[in-house]
Design a protein around this motif. Structure first.
Motif, PDB file in Angstrom:
ATOM      1  N   VAL A   1      18.913  -9.801  12.978  1.00 44.38           N
ATOM      2  CA  VAL A   1      18.820 -11.207  12.094  1.00 44.38           C
ATOM      3  C   VAL A   1      17.657 -11.978  11.755  1.00 44.38           C
ATOM      4  CG1 VAL A   1      21.445 -11.381  13.285  1.00 44.38           C
ATOM      5  CG2 VAL A   1      19.191 -12.673  14.029  1.00 44.38           C
ATOM      6  N   ALA A   2      18.019 -12.924  10.310  1.00 44.55           N
ATOM      7  CA  ALA A   2      16.246 -13.743  10.313  1.00 44.55           C
ATOM      8  C   ALA A   2      17.307 -14.844   8.846  1.00 44.55           C
ATOM      9  CB  ALA A   2      15.744 -12.300   9.403  1.00 44.55           C
ATOM     10  N   ASP A   3      16.799 -14.736   7.801  1.00 40.81           N
ATOM     11  CA  ASP A   3      16.461 -15.464   6.780  1.00 40.81           C
ATOM     12  C   ASP A   3      17.860 -14.810   5.851  1.00 40.81           C
ATOM     13  OD1 ASP A   3      15.000 -15.027   4.875  1.00 40.81           O
ATOM     14  OD2 ASP A   3      13.764 -16.619   6.642  1.00 40.81           O
ATOM     15  N   ALA A   4      18.464 -15.832   5.160  1.00 42.95           N
ATOM     16  CA  ALA A   4      18.821 -14.860   4.306  1.00 42.95           C
ATOM     17  C   ALA A   4      17.806 -13.383   3.417  1.00 42.95           C
ATOM     18  CB  ALA A   4      19.823 -15.263   3.053  1.00 42.95           C
ATOM     19  N   GLU A   5      16.791 -14.359   2.410  1.00 44.80           N
ATOM     20  CA  GLU A   5      15.949 -13.609   1.992  1.00 44.80           C
ATOM     21  C   GLU A   5      15.155 -12.361   2.868  1.00 44.80           C
ATOM     22  OE1 GLU A   5      11.854 -12.876   0.692  1.00 44.80           O
ATOM     23  OE2 GLU A   5      12.305 -14.100   2.734  1.00 44.80           O
ATOM     24  N   ARG A   6      14.926 -12.930   4.066  1.00 48.57           N
ATOM     25  CA  ARG A   6      14.308 -11.443   5.061  1.00 48.57           C
ATOM     26  C   ARG A   6      15.503 -10.636   4.999  1.00 48.57           C
ATOM     27  NH1 ARG A   6      11.478 -15.665   7.781  1.00 48.57           N
ATOM     28  NH2 ARG A   6       9.319 -15.277   7.405  1.00 48.57           N
TER      29      ARG A   6
ATOM     30  N   ALA B   1      27.784 -10.784   9.902  1.00 54.33           N
ATOM     31  CA  ALA B   1      27.703 -12.554   9.694  1.00 54.33           C
ATOM     32  C   ALA B   1      28.268 -12.858  10.653  1.00 54.33           C
ATOM     33  CB  ALA B   1      28.831 -12.802   9.095  1.00 54.33           C
ATOM     34  N   ALA B   2      28.778 -12.225  11.599  1.00 53.29           N
ATOM     35  CA  ALA B   2      29.014 -12.937  13.433  1.00 53.29           C
ATOM     36  C   ALA B   2      28.100 -12.642  13.943  1.00 53.29           C
ATOM     37  CB  ALA B   2      30.810 -11.902  13.582  1.00 53.29           C
ATOM     38  N   ALA B   3      26.591 -12.018  14.499  1.00 53.79           N
ATOM     39  CA  ALA B   3      26.050 -11.693  14.807  1.00 53.79           C
ATOM     40  C   ALA B   3      24.407 -12.935  14.377  1.00 53.79           C
ATOM     41  CB  ALA B   3      25.595 -10.362  15.103  1.00 53.79           C
ATOM     42  N   ALA B   4      24.579 -13.158  13.136  1.00 55.46           N
ATOM     43  CA  ALA B   4      23.987 -14.468  12.865  1.00 55.46           C
ATOM     44  C   ALA B   4      24.353 -15.442  12.918  1.00 55.46           C
ATOM     45  CB  ALA B   4      24.101 -13.827  11.293  1.00 55.46           C
TER      46      ALA B   4
ATOM     47  N   ALA C   1      21.376 -14.480   7.845  1.00 57.11           N
ATOM     48  CA  ALA C   1      22.810 -13.313   7.571  1.00 57.11           C
ATOM     49  C   ALA C   1      21.925 -12.336   9.060  1.00 57.11           C
ATOM     50  CB  ALA C   1      21.429 -12.474   6.493  1.00 57.11           C
ATOM     51  N   GLY C   2      22.380 -11.234   8.725  1.00 58.48           N
ATOM     52  CA  GLY C   2      22.055  -9.860   9.434  1.00 58.48           C
ATOM     53  C   GLY C   2      22.019  -8.506   8.628  1.00 58.48           C
ATOM     54  N   LEU C   3      21.487  -7.772   9.767  1.00 59.52           N
ATOM     55  CA  LEU C   3      21.853  -6.084   9.395  1.00 59.52           C
ATOM     56  C   LEU C   3      21.356  -5.344  10.339  1.00 59.52           C
ATOM     57  CD1 LEU C   3      21.383  -5.021   6.252  1.00 59.52           C
ATOM     58  CD2 LEU C   3      19.199  -4.336   6.749  1.00 59.52           C
TER      59      LEU C   3
ATOM     60  N   PRO D   1      28.513   2.974  21.688  1.00 54.11           N
ATOM     61  CA  PRO D   1      28.000   4.164  20.807  1.00 54.11           C
ATOM     62  C   PRO D   1      26.837   4.231  19.967  1.00 54.11           C
ATOM     63  CG  PRO D   1      30.205   4.150  19.527  1.00 54.11           C
ATOM     64  CD  PRO D   1      29.852   3.120  20.526  1.00 54.11           C
ATOM     65  N   VAL D   2      26.965   2.815  19.412  1.00 58.65           N
ATOM     66  CA  VAL D   2      25.642   2.975  18.319  1.00 58.65           C
ATOM     67  C   VAL D   2      25.859   1.691  17.495  1.00 58.65           C
ATOM     68  CG1 VAL D   2      26.917   4.324  16.555  1.00 58.65           C
ATOM     69  CG2 VAL D   2      24.253   4.493  16.722  1.00 58.65           C
ATOM     70  N   GLY D   3      24.144   1.396  17.698  1.00 65.82           N
ATOM     71  CA  GLY D   3      23.950   0.532  16.658  1.00 65.82           C
ATOM     72  C   GLY D   3      23.354  -0.643  16.694  1.00 65.82           C
ATOM     73  N   SER D   4      22.832  -1.266  16.712  1.00 65.63           N
ATOM     74  CA  SER D   4      21.340  -2.472  16.266  1.00 65.63           C
ATOM     75  C   SER D   4      22.246  -3.479  14.571  1.00 65.63           C
ATOM     76  CB  SER D   4      20.146  -2.319  16.715  1.00 65.63           C
ATOM     77  OG  SER D   4      20.352  -1.812  17.716  1.00 65.63           O
ATOM     78  N   VAL D   5      21.863  -5.120  15.233  1.00 68.79           N
ATOM     79  CA  VAL D   5      21.658  -5.377  14.024  1.00 68.79           C
ATOM     80  C   VAL D   5      20.357  -6.146  13.475  1.00 68.79           C
ATOM     81  CG1 VAL D   5      22.719  -8.061  12.659  1.00 68.79           C
ATOM     82  CG2 VAL D   5      24.323  -5.965  13.553  1.00 68.79           C
TER      83      VAL D   5
END
Length: 337
Positions: A212-217, A42-45, A52-54, A206-210
């Motif tokens: 971000v896009a619209d909620a549907e994507r 949520a913060a990144a988005a 949204a983010g993943l 140490p690891v990780g990426s996010v």
């Protein structure tokens, strides 16, 4: 003293970041129940002005998910010839996404929208492939940490809208672009349909990426991530490090930029780099026997990245102090004399 200038991926979590990881509240993220992951997404988005983010294990994965959301198998992605997606993701666009790629020459990571426009393909017959999306990298790794001009990105968005195209940004080091240029992250984000953000480079996680896009994507992205083996369970321990980085490590990137410029200015008289080209934390090197220079420097505790027979780079990051820069310059200038 060991001064590792090979990459900003070699950083180790700070004591405070480790404590945040230890204290993280976790749940099963495949069920969407990890509160620390949810906070990060949520913060990144929000920072990028998206819905949204993943969270995923790597920037390569978020890049590949991002472009698969925009380009169907058999369709074309247009990007520059030195981009990470094309040069350093081992053909994943083709192998995993079934995506056809074509490139333009970027010229040191600079974006010239007129060149991009001329490179766009339209489907003229059943045997031709139309361009579906364009990807850019900001900052540009192989271009030497180049910050893409925001006006060029606005022109790229206008081109995409005019030609019915979609846009992906590989923003692995977008934090550096933001700090160096002063352009708000949301200003960058709103110009792109999908954006990949990395936390394990300049931000020191140490690891990780996010992505971000619209909620549907992002809802579709969950299935793609799972298909690629990126569904993690109690991932909050990792997301906690990224959350800490967001809260504490963005503004300090300016220190890395100052140290990179200092390295470049001190080395420029030896003909191995050009200080004027250093905008962020990457210093490109050129030397006829870079392999030998690298080996000799390593013997004295300075590690540099070798990209080719005569090409290399130095990257400043969270674990490089002023003392580290002093030591690196003492070793490198001694070897170059």
């Amino acid at each position: 003293m060991l001064v590792d200038l090979r990459s900003d991926t070699v950083t180790r979590p700070t004591a405070a970041m480790r404590q945040a990881m230890f204290d993280a509240e976790v749940g099963d993220d495949v069920y969407g129940e990890d509160p620390t992951v949810n906070r990060l997404q949520a913060a990144a988005a929000a920072l990028l002005g998206h819905e949204a983010g993943l969270f995923a294990p790597s920037g390569s994965m978020t890049n590949q998910i991002g472009i698969q959301l925009l380009v169907a198998p058999g369709e074309e992605l247009l990007l520059d010839s030195e981009s990470h997606i094309l040069a350093h993701e081992v053909g994943a666009a083709a192998v995993i996404g079934g995506i056809s790629t074509r490139s333009w020459s970027s010229g040191g990571g600079r974006l010239d929208v007129s060149v991009v426009s001329e490179s766009v393909h339209e489907s003229l017959a059943y045997h031709t492939v139309a361009t579906r999306a364009i990807a850019v990298e900001n900052t540009h790794n192989r271009g030497g940490g180049t910050v893409i001009d925001i006006d060029q990105l606005r022109r790229l968005r206008a081109l995409a809208d005019e030609r019915g195209l979609l846009l992906h940004m590989d923003g692995a080091r977008l934090w550096n672009a933001h700090v160096a240029s002063g352009v708000p992250l949301a200003e960058y984000g709103r110009l792109f349909d999908t954006v990949s953000l990395c936390f394990s480079k300049g931000l020191g996680a140490p690891v990780g990426s996010v992505l971000v896009a619209d909620a549907e994507r992002i809802e579709r992205a969950r299935s793609i991530r799972k298909r690629m083996g990126g569904g993690m369970r109690q991932a909050g321990f990792l997301a906690a490090a990224a959350n800490y980085a967001l809260d504490h490590h963005i503004n300090r990137l300016a220190d890395d930029h100052v140290r990179a410029r200092r390295l470049a200015e001190a080395l420029e008289p030896y003909g191995v780099t050009t200080a004027a080209g250093v905008e962020t934390n990457i210093v490109l090197l050129r030397h006829p026997e870079l392999g030998k220079l690298s080996a000799a420097a390593a013997e004295q505790g300075v590690l540099i990245s070798v990209l080719g027979r005569d090409q290399g780079r130095l990257l400043t990051h969270l674990d490089i102090s002023d003392d580290g820069v002093d030591h690196a310059l003492t070793v490198l200038t001694g070897l170059l004399r």
